[in-house]
Design an enzyme around this catalytic site. Sequence first.
Site, PDB file in Angstrom:
ATOM      1  N   ASP A   1      -5.129  30.784  72.520  1.00  0.00           N
ATOM      2  CA  ASP A   1      -4.273  30.054  73.552  1.00  0.00           C
ATOM      3  C   ASP A   1      -3.219  30.795  73.943  1.00  0.00           C
ATOM      4  O   ASP A   1      -2.990  32.148  73.720  1.00  0.00           O
ATOM      5  CB  ASP A   1      -3.386  28.729  72.676  1.00  0.00           C
ATOM      6  CG  ASP A   1      -2.540  29.312  71.603  1.00  0.00           C
ATOM      7  OD1 ASP A   1      -2.446  30.530  71.468  1.00  0.00           O
ATOM      8  OD2 ASP A   1      -2.405  28.529  70.811  1.00  0.00           O
TER       9      ASP A   1
ATOM     10  N   ASP B   1     -10.028  21.311  69.660  1.00  0.00           N
ATOM     11  CA  ASP B   1      -9.669  22.049  68.421  1.00  0.00           C
ATOM     12  C   ASP B   1      -8.526  21.388  67.908  1.00  0.00           C
ATOM     13  O   ASP B   1      -7.720  20.750  68.588  1.00  0.00           O
ATOM     14  CB  ASP B   1      -9.145  23.517  68.959  1.00  0.00           C
ATOM     15  CG  ASP B   1      -7.766  23.409  69.491  1.00  0.00           C
ATOM     16  OD1 ASP B   1      -6.852  23.744  68.932  1.00  0.00           O
ATOM     17  OD2 ASP B   1      -7.713  23.029  70.576  1.00  0.00           O
TER      18      ASP B   1
ATOM     19  N   CYS C   1     -22.626  13.330  52.956  1.00  0.00           N
ATOM     20  CA  CYS C   1     -22.361  14.754  53.381  1.00  0.00           C
ATOM     21  C   CYS C   1     -23.200  15.676  52.585  1.00  0.00           C
ATOM     22  O   CYS C   1     -23.388  15.584  51.401  1.00  0.00           O
ATOM     23  CB  CYS C   1     -20.984  14.860  53.420  1.00  0.00           C
ATOM     24  SG  CYS C   1     -20.569  16.652  53.767  1.00  0.00           S
TER      25      CYS C   1
ATOM     26  N   CYS D   1     -22.517  19.129  52.869  1.00  0.00           N
ATOM     27  CA  CYS D   1     -21.798  20.388  52.700  1.00  0.00           C
ATOM     28  C   CYS D   1     -21.650  21.134  51.315  1.00  0.00           C
ATOM     29  O   CYS D   1     -22.282  20.310  50.429  1.00  0.00           O
ATOM     30  CB  CYS D   1     -20.477  20.207  53.248  1.00  0.00           C
ATOM     31  SG  CYS D   1     -19.204  19.435  52.058  1.00  0.00           S
TER      32      CYS D   1
ATOM     33  N   CYS E   1     -19.751  18.757  48.874  1.00  0.00           N
ATOM     34  CA  CYS E   1     -20.275  17.433  48.157  1.00  0.00           C
ATOM     35  C   CYS E   1     -21.572  17.622  47.617  1.00  0.00           C
ATOM     36  O   CYS E   1     -21.865  16.850  46.923  1.00  0.00           O
ATOM     37  CB  CYS E   1     -20.610  16.755  49.702  1.00  0.00           C
ATOM     38  SG  CYS E   1     -19.076  15.984  50.568  1.00  0.00           S
TER      39      CYS E   1
ATOM     40  N   HIS F   1     -15.087  21.030  53.531  1.00  0.00           N
ATOM     41  CA  HIS F   1     -15.734  19.722  53.458  1.00  0.00           C
ATOM     42  C   HIS F   1     -15.377  19.224  54.970  1.00  0.00           C
ATOM     43  O   HIS F   1     -16.201  18.855  55.774  1.00  0.00           O
ATOM     44  CB  HIS F   1     -15.318  18.820  52.647  1.00  0.00           C
ATOM     45  CG  HIS F   1     -15.677  17.330  52.838  1.00  0.00           C
ATOM     46  ND1 HIS F   1     -16.917  16.776  53.033  1.00  0.00           N
ATOM     47  CD2 HIS F   1     -14.809  16.534  53.532  1.00  0.00           C
ATOM     48  CE1 HIS F   1     -16.764  15.655  53.515  1.00  0.00           C
ATOM     49  NE2 HIS F   1     -15.481  15.438  53.739  1.00  0.00           N
TER      50      HIS F   1
END
Length: 383
Positions: free
Chosen positions: A96, A270, A308, A310, A313, A339
């Site tokens: 940025d 973002d 989920c 991931c 999880c 997660h």
Amino acid sequence: MDWPIKYELIKKDAKTGARRGRIYTPHGVIETPVFMPVGTQATVKAMTPDELKEMIDAKIILGNTYHLFLRPGDELIRDAGGLHKFMNWDRAILTDSGGFQVFSLAKLRDISEEGVKFKSHLDGSELFISPEKSISIQNNLGSDIMMSFDECCPYPSDYEYTRKSMERTTRWAKRGLDAHAKKDTQGLFGIVQGGMYKDLREKSAKDLVAMDFAGYSVGGLSVGEPADLMYDILGHTTKFLPEDKPRYLMGVGSPDYLIEAVLNGIDMCDCVLPTRIARNGTAMTHHGKVVVRNATYERDFTPLDPECDCYTCKNYTRAYIRHLIKAGEILGARLLTIHNLYFLVNLMKNVRESIDNDQFLEFREKFYKDYYGDNPPTMTKCN
């Protein structure tokens, strides 16, 4: 201008402004719409670069010009070989402009046509950033995508102040474009401002498009205004942005904001939200937020989110993560961060698939029903 950042429009949703696309950068291809994890201090908090790639499959992350300018310094990063080498990240990086942090964190700001004088929030030292300085810092950082220096107006701001600020931001954009020394390796985005005033948003967008930036960011939204006003201004703004350039909505990370951004033609988003709430013991799941530090999860031996897949999880329970958070163990924040980032990156993957299959609105409706139950968020009306 022949920028190193290219956008390919693959498909448009027939009923909304949603776009399916692809961004080509010097460090890889990014499928869009995409959520981009934030690495403010040249690191995504609690994550290694390998974990971001292997666990999250992040194709692009953000670095913050203001913070890296203050510490460790952009010249040090330049001498280390640039931000990619410094932080051992070989995929795309967006930086940025530093403008938002100057106006939100710095003390005793003094805005002039030349730039902004301010005092560092770290040690109170007096500093100055101009459009040219912001570009120079980002040239030293070596990011794939850079942002023009801008002023983000607070909400609410009156019309006259917002107009003058927007016009100065446009002049700053031109100065930054002229100062950009690495146009062959770093793309530069213009940032549309104009507060909550549609005519100012239109003028800002048209003036920036005439300069032919590599892409366009929509700034000054999600700064405290009601959600329905934000969606209205966003939908109006994107109408004036070219279809052959990427569009980036800055600083949004809740699931509803991401989905509504896509509905209004945004390609990139973002936010620090997923990592910040992870450190506070909160998970995003398909059925809403889970504040895992709460006592109700003390003996809950199920995953954070049964839907989920991931790493967190698949391997850990709510009870265990709650124990880690209550004990102040770093692993708790790490597992929640993994997660939450996976959840948002995968959400956008599912959004892309829904656009591919002409089912974006159906996906949107089902997601909201599952996530919010009987209390859905304000939603953009589809004309």
